[in-house]
Scaffold this active site. Structure first.
Site, short mmCIF file in Angstrom:
data_model
loop_
_atom_site.label_atom_id
_atom_site.label_comp_id
_atom_site.label_asym_id
_atom_site.label_seq_id
_atom_site.Cartn_x
_atom_site.Cartn_y
_atom_site.Cartn_z
N GLU A 77 0.85 -1.19 0.00
CA GLU A 77 0.00 0.00 0.00
C GLU A 77 0.88 1.23 0.00
O GLU A 77 1.75 1.40 0.87
CB GLU A 77 -0.95 0.04 1.19
CG GLU A 77 -1.82 1.29 1.17
CD GLU A 77 -3.10 1.17 1.97
OE1 GLU A 77 -4.05 1.93 1.68
OE2 GLU A 77 -3.17 0.34 2.88
N ILE A 78 0.68 2.10 -0.98
CA ILE A 78 1.40 3.36 -1.06
C ILE A 78 0.67 4.37 -0.18
O ILE A 78 -0.52 4.63 -0.37
CB ILE A 78 1.45 3.87 -2.51
CG1 ILE A 78 2.13 2.84 -3.42
CG2 ILE A 78 2.17 5.21 -2.59
CD1 ILE A 78 2.00 3.15 -4.90
N GLY A 79 1.37 4.91 0.79
CA GLY A 79 0.77 5.85 1.73
C GLY A 79 0.43 5.15 3.03
O GLY A 79 -0.44 4.29 3.08
N GLY A 116 -0.04 7.04 5.98
CA GLY A 116 -0.89 7.92 6.79
C GLY A 116 -0.17 8.42 8.03
O GLY A 116 1.02 8.18 8.23
N GLY A 117 -0.93 9.09 8.87
CA GLY A 117 -0.35 9.68 10.06
C GLY A 117 -0.08 11.15 9.84
O GLY A 117 0.71 11.53 8.96
N SER A 125 -4.43 1.37 8.02
CA SER A 125 -4.85 0.47 6.95
C SER A 125 -3.94 -0.75 6.85
O SER A 125 -4.40 -1.85 6.55
CB SER A 125 -4.87 1.21 5.61
OG SER A 125 -5.86 2.22 5.61
N ASP A 171 9.69 7.43 -2.28
CA ASP A 171 8.88 8.44 -2.95
C ASP A 171 8.13 7.78 -4.10
O ASP A 171 8.75 7.20 -4.99
CB ASP A 171 9.80 9.55 -3.46
CG ASP A 171 9.06 10.70 -4.13
OD1 ASP A 171 7.85 10.58 -4.37
OD2 ASP A 171 9.72 11.73 -4.42
N GLN A 172 6.80 7.87 -4.08
CA GLN A 172 6.03 7.22 -5.14
C GLN A 172 6.20 7.92 -6.49
O GLN A 172 5.74 7.38 -7.51
CB GLN A 172 4.55 7.13 -4.77
CG GLN A 172 3.76 8.42 -4.89
CD GLN A 172 2.26 8.16 -4.83
OE1 GLN A 172 1.60 8.68 -3.96
NE2 GLN A 172 1.72 7.40 -5.76
N HIS A 175 -2.02 11.18 -4.08
CA HIS A 175 -3.17 11.47 -4.94
C HIS A 175 -2.87 12.53 -5.98
O HIS A 175 -3.78 13.01 -6.66
CB HIS A 175 -4.42 11.84 -4.13
CG HIS A 175 -4.73 10.87 -3.04
ND1 HIS A 175 -4.83 9.52 -3.26
CD2 HIS A 175 -4.95 11.05 -1.71
CE1 HIS A 175 -5.09 8.90 -2.11
NE2 HIS A 175 -5.15 9.81 -1.16
#
Length: 391
Positions: free
Chosen positions: A195-197, A199-200, A209, A244-245, A270
């Protein structure tokens, strides 16, 4: 792959393998090491205790003539603890064969929940019988908490999202119903998920997630990618990676080291450019039969995210990406086919399913042929598909 990770992977794989494979793992690693892996998983899966009185429960895992005992201290408002060196007061003894426990944790979701263990309730007489009602009640509650960790969770994904604090349900989004439908075929498999990301915000560590996926996919290995170091989240079957995506080379290196993946979920920046960079870098490292998920398609219409301020999203947006994948899915019908070199997505996108703000791209072999290109009016007439000309 570290030794512990390698052992965990073997135990997970053995969950649906013949008994001989579980025997081989125990022989190679030792019963104590295997039980250590299983206990880590049990502690992660357990429901929060509700018993007010502390209760010590012994779990004896056996294999042939060996027995390995773990004593859990269970009480409300505290993490379940493993007693080591402290004299316990055992209120319940559970005994289970290592094969059965491996099956309970890493077998199929329909594995039976009873009939595979021995149970001794209050094996010794309490010193103060006036406490017996409280002991009974607390022991029952503590046993329920411990046994909840010894089974495959049967939890609604929406409820799981709320419990872990993920925003995939009952917040800005209502994604989990779609996830349950799309992920159901993978639930019993030893999947690898990225999963990319993570959170926090405002200094929070995040990872809600990731923990949700770890619990939902009881045999899965979960990776998260974030710009910031979130390695404090690392635990068995869950690893936080830093990157870094928007960096193609970094993504490819990550995928080569930790992939291939069965599922990739883009819940990152996003930014429309980042969505496309990530997809182009990582989709080749999704296994055939796997899924690539793009969340929050709404930013295709938000200029601050590189979107289009119009009712029709432009080709450089994430919605534009999804539209192009529909064309790639049907590339054999293009006027230029055959003759032009095919792309990765033309060769391997076999399904594109879009719900509000989330898309699921299925990978496989896009090998179905359509109507032969040589079909002309004469051929259609011969088939009776069109009537002959009146002339």
């Amino acid at each position: 792959m570290t030794a512990d990770t390698a052992l965990l992977d073997r135990v997970v794989q053995a969950g649906t393998a013949p008994d001989a494979e579980i025997f081989a793992v125990v022989k190679d690693a030792g019963l104590g090491a295997v039980v250590g892996v299983l206990v880590d998983e049990i502690l992660f899966r357990c429901d929060a205790p509700i018993n007010v009185m502390p209760v010590d429960i012994a779990l004896d895992v056996t294999h042939e003539s060996e027995r390995h005992r773990t004593v859990f201290r269970i009480v409300r408002d505290r993490p379940i603890a493993i007693l080591d060196g402290e004299e316990p007061v055992i209120r319940r003894e559970l005994r289970m064969n290592v094969v059965d426990l491996v099956r309970r944790l890493y077998g199929r979701a329909d594995h039976p929940r009873t009939g595979d263990f021995h149970d001794a309730f209050l094996p010794t007489r309490p010193a103060d019988l006036t406490e017996l009602p409280a002991i009974f009640a607390s022991t029952n509650q503590a046993s329920g908490a411990l046994l909840s960790g010894c089974t495959v969770p049967r939890i609604d994904l929406g409820a799981l999202s709320v419990a872990y604090g993920s925003d995939k349900w009952a917040s800005f989004h209502w994604y989990t119903a779609h996830y349950e439908k799309e992920f159901a075929p993978y639930r019993d498999r030893p999947v690898r998920i990225l999963e990319i990301g993570i959170g926090g915000f405002s200094g929070e560590l995040g990872g809600s997630s990731l923990k949700m996926w770890k619990k939902y996919f009881h045999r899965g290995t979960v990776f998260g990618l974030d710009l910031f170091d979130k390695s404090e989240l690392n635990q068995p079957r869950l690893t936080a990676l830093t990157g870094d995506q928007g960096d193609t080379d970094g993504l490819v290196a990550l995928a080569r080291e930790h992939g291939p993946f069965d599922i990739v979920i883009d819940d990152g920046s996003h930014e429309n450019e980042h969505v496309r960079v990530s997809f182009e870098a990582l989709f080749p490292y999704v296994r055939s039969g796997g899924l690539y998920v793009v969340e929050d398609l709404q930013t295709s219409y938000f200029p601050r995210f590189g979107g289009t301020a119009d009712k029709v999203a432009g080709p450089e947006t994430s919605v534009g990406l999804v539209k192009s994948l529909l064309d790639d899915l049907h590339h054999r019908e293009h006027a230029t086919y055959p003759g032009h070199p095919t792309s990765v997505t033309e060769e391997s996108v076999v399904g594109v399913r879009v719900y509000r703000n989330v898309a699921f791209i299925e990978k496989g072999v896009n090998g179905e042929d359509g109507i032969p290109r040589w079909m002309d009016d004469e051929a259609w007439i011969a088939l009776g598909a069109i009537p002959p000309s009146a002339d």
